[in-house]
Scaffold this active site. Structure first.
Site, PDB file in Angstrom:
ATOM      1  N   PHE A 130       0.855  -1.184   0.000  1.00 33.50           N
ATOM      2  CA  PHE A 130       0.000   0.000   0.000  1.00 33.50           C
ATOM      3  C   PHE A 130       0.895   1.241   0.000  1.00 33.50           C
ATOM      4  O   PHE A 130       1.828   1.337   0.814  1.00 33.50           O
ATOM      5  CB  PHE A 130      -0.893  -0.038   1.236  1.00 33.50           C
ATOM      6  N   ASP A 206       1.585  -5.171   8.584  1.00 31.50           N
ATOM      7  CA  ASP A 206       0.400  -4.334   8.451  1.00 31.50           C
ATOM      8  C   ASP A 206      -0.795  -5.278   8.274  1.00 31.50           C
ATOM      9  O   ASP A 206      -0.853  -6.049   7.307  1.00 31.50           O
ATOM     10  CB  ASP A 206       0.553  -3.395   7.246  1.00 31.50           C
ATOM     11  N   TYR A 231     -11.163   1.148  10.579  1.00 31.93           N
ATOM     12  CA  TYR A 231     -12.402   1.439   9.830  1.00 31.93           C
ATOM     13  C   TYR A 231     -12.711   0.445   8.726  1.00 31.93           C
ATOM     14  O   TYR A 231     -13.659   0.617   7.996  1.00 31.93           O
ATOM     15  CB  TYR A 231     -12.368   2.863   9.270  1.00 31.93           C
ATOM     16  N   LYS A 232     -11.890  -0.597   8.573  1.00 28.85           N
ATOM     17  CA  LYS A 232     -12.171  -1.598   7.537  1.00 28.85           C
ATOM     18  C   LYS A 232     -13.027  -2.706   8.162  1.00 28.85           C
ATOM     19  O   LYS A 232     -14.168  -2.475   8.511  1.00 28.85           O
ATOM     20  CB  LYS A 232     -10.867  -2.084   6.930  1.00 28.85           C
ATOM     21  N   ARG A 383     -12.673  -4.056  -7.334  1.00 27.03           N
ATOM     22  CA  ARG A 383     -12.416  -4.789  -6.093  1.00 27.03           C
ATOM     23  C   ARG A 383     -13.716  -4.950  -5.312  1.00 27.03           C
ATOM     24  O   ARG A 383     -14.487  -4.002  -5.167  1.00 27.03           O
ATOM     25  CB  ARG A 383     -11.391  -3.981  -5.295  1.00 27.03           C
TER      26      ARG A 383
HETATM   27  C1  LIG Z   1      -6.201   1.134   4.575  1.00 24.85           C
HETATM   28  C2  LIG Z   1      -4.740   0.972   4.706  1.00 24.85           C
HETATM   29  C3  LIG Z   1      -3.983   1.926   5.372  1.00 24.85           C
HETATM   30  C4  LIG Z   1      -4.662   3.171   5.852  1.00 24.85           C
HETATM   31  O1  LIG Z   1      -3.867   4.082   6.485  1.00 24.85           O
HETATM   32  P1  LIG Z   1      -4.518   5.391   7.137  1.00 24.85           P
HETATM   33  O2  LIG Z   1      -3.416   6.013   7.847  1.00 24.85           O
HETATM   34  O3  LIG Z   1      -5.643   4.926   8.014  1.00 24.85           O
HETATM   35  O4  LIG Z   1      -5.090   6.231   6.048  1.00 24.85           O
HETATM   36  C5  LIG Z   1      -2.621   1.688   5.535  1.00 24.85           C
HETATM   37  N1  LIG Z   1      -2.050   0.556   5.060  1.00 24.85           N
HETATM   38  C6  LIG Z   1      -2.770  -0.374   4.387  1.00 24.85           C
HETATM   39  C7  LIG Z   1      -2.107  -1.597   3.884  1.00 24.85           C
HETATM   40  C8  LIG Z   1      -4.133  -0.186   4.180  1.00 24.85           C
HETATM   41  O5  LIG Z   1      -4.837  -1.085   3.519  1.00 24.85           O
END
Ligand SMILES: *Cc1c(COP(=O)(O)O)cnc(C)c1O
Length: 424
Positions: A130, A206, A231-232, A383
């Site tokens: 990401f 992560d 939030y996921k 997705r």
């Molecule tokens: C959703 C996601 C994030 C989100 O980071 P925020 O700081 O909450 O915006 C980070 N890493 C991965 C792999 C994600 O899927």
């Protein structure tokens, strides 16, 4: 297997997790396949926010930090999340965003690795990780005088061998996301961590697309650090704070650079000098967002509500059944689409990525227009997330039914669906 809508209805009738759907407020007539990006609203949230706002904030004001234990909320919610990821009580805390927590853990892990082996100055991650994870790592290595090497893990000869191939004697830290945000490819936490440790580096995970969706056992994997998203699949609401975990073996030695007063051993001593609070408490920086934490607690409770029915293992079993059915139906009814996600259920998380000779962005927009919400990830992937707490088998059927209709009618070619919004 050839599925029918009737067979899907029957599967839902037999589903012991089916009643958990009632824990959410879901818009009538919409099939929501984007809970991997923003979980839906738990039914308990409006009442809890009303109470926290009017009673705790409105009436009790600042005394709520003591009387309603606001200060302990990051630990209380952290202990609940710990149960979902194989962490012990007191080892995990909810604070800040995933990106900020990544900066803390990557920096802490880098320092620990260099303390042991000063020649190790490199962070390794995947080119397809990401972007925020990579940007944060870039920033950390710039400040620390270290380097970042982006690699491709080729799983062909086994993931352990792939990790050993890309981790060198210079590697201090390996930073990986367990479930790839685009493809849904899932890495084996224990196998990868063991390979990284054999190479003498520390492992940072992560868990953004893992926590609440797939069984995670951080202790069994013997990981060093982990972060995850609120939030996921944890349904904590837009911008919910994230969580951070560290193995207890590092509790005494680890230091993170964002030294704020709430990570101090005694914030209310108002000392001029910083002394870190013990263990994971030292990974806090500033004042916790109480309203967001209250909402996140409701979200985490929706996942814990599955415990009497088999917990995350049962959720995982349903999620693989949902994603397998989706792949089967797409194969059968949408032959121009190709499944990008691994076809072996054990090798993917709870989402499916599709591509093909279509404008995937427009395809997703045409589906949203027909009541099916997924999302688009550049450059070419549509997705769809299948959160087993509230997605039914019949939703999978109906979603593919509409997908087939959008493709067969070429409705996605309508110019209005190609208009890109800022958030995809
Ligand atoms: C959703 C996601 C994030 C989100 O980071 P925020 O700081 O909450 O915006 C980070 N890493 C991965 C792999 C994600 O899927």
């Amino acid at each position: 297997m050839r599925w029918t809508r009737q067979a899907c209805v029957a599967l839902d009738a037999d589903d012991v997790l089916g009643e958990l759907r009632g824990l959410f407020i879901l818009p009538e007539g919409r099939i929501y396949l984007d809970g991997n990006s923003l979980g839906p609203l738990p039914a308990a949230v409006p009442g809890v926010l009303q109470r926290v706002a009017t009673q705790e904030w409105g009436e009790d004001l600042i005394s709520s930090w003591n009387t309603h234990e606001w200060l302990q909320l990051p630990q209380r919610v952290g202990d609940k999340i710990a149960r979902l990821v194989g962490a012990g009580p007191g080892e995990l805390i909810v604070t800040d965003s995933t990106s900020i927590n990544l900066a803390k853990v990557v920096s802490a892990a880098l320092s620990l690795a260099r303390d042991r082996s000063p020649h190790r100055t490199e962070i390794v991650s995947e080119r397809t990780n990401f972007p925020s994870d990579l940007y944060v790592a870039e920033g950390v290595v710039r400040m620390a005088g270290a380097s970042l090497r982006l690699v491709h893990l080729d799983p062909a000869g086994g993931i352990s061998a792939a990790v050993s191939d890309v981790v060198s004697d210079d590697t201090a830290v390996v930073l990986l996301t367990q479930v790839d945000y685009r493809t849904g490819r899932m890495l084996d936490l224990a196998e990868v961590t063991a390979a990284v440790h054999r190479s003498g580096a520390l492992m940072v995970w992560d868990l953004a697309h893992s926590a609440g969706a797939v069984p995670v056992d951080l202790h069994a994997a013997d990981a060093d650090f982990a972060v995850g998203c609120g939030y996921k699949y944890l349904n904590g609401g837009p911008g919910a704070p994230s969580f951070v975990w560290m193995h207890p073996r590092w509790a005494a030695a680890a230091r993170q650079p964002l030294q704020g007063w709430l990570g101090h051993e005694q914030p209310f001593a108002f000392d001029a000098g910083y002394r870190p609070a013990p263990g994971i408490l030292g990974f806090q920086a500033g004042t916790p967002p109480i309203l967001s934490l209250a909402a996140l607690e409701c979200g985490v409770d929706t996942v814990l509500a599955a415990e009497p029915f088999g917990g995350v293992a049962a959720l995982r079993a349903k999620s693989t059944a949902l994603t397998s059915m989706f792949i089967d139906l797409v194969d059968e009814r949408c032959p121009i689409l190709r499944t990008v996600s691994p076809r072996a259920a054990a090798e993917r998380g709870s989402q499916i990525a599709l591509t093909g000779d279509v404008d995937a962005y427009a395809l997703v927009q045409a589906l949203v227009d027909r009541g099916v919400t997924g999302d688009f990830r550049a450059p070419e992937v549509a997705r769809f997330g299948f959160a087993p707490l509230y997605i039914r088998f019949v939703d999978v059927w109906d979603a593919v039914d509409r997908l087939a209709e959008v493709i067969d009618s070429e409705a996605w070619r309508e110019p209005r669906f190609a208009q890109r919004a800022p958030v995809t």
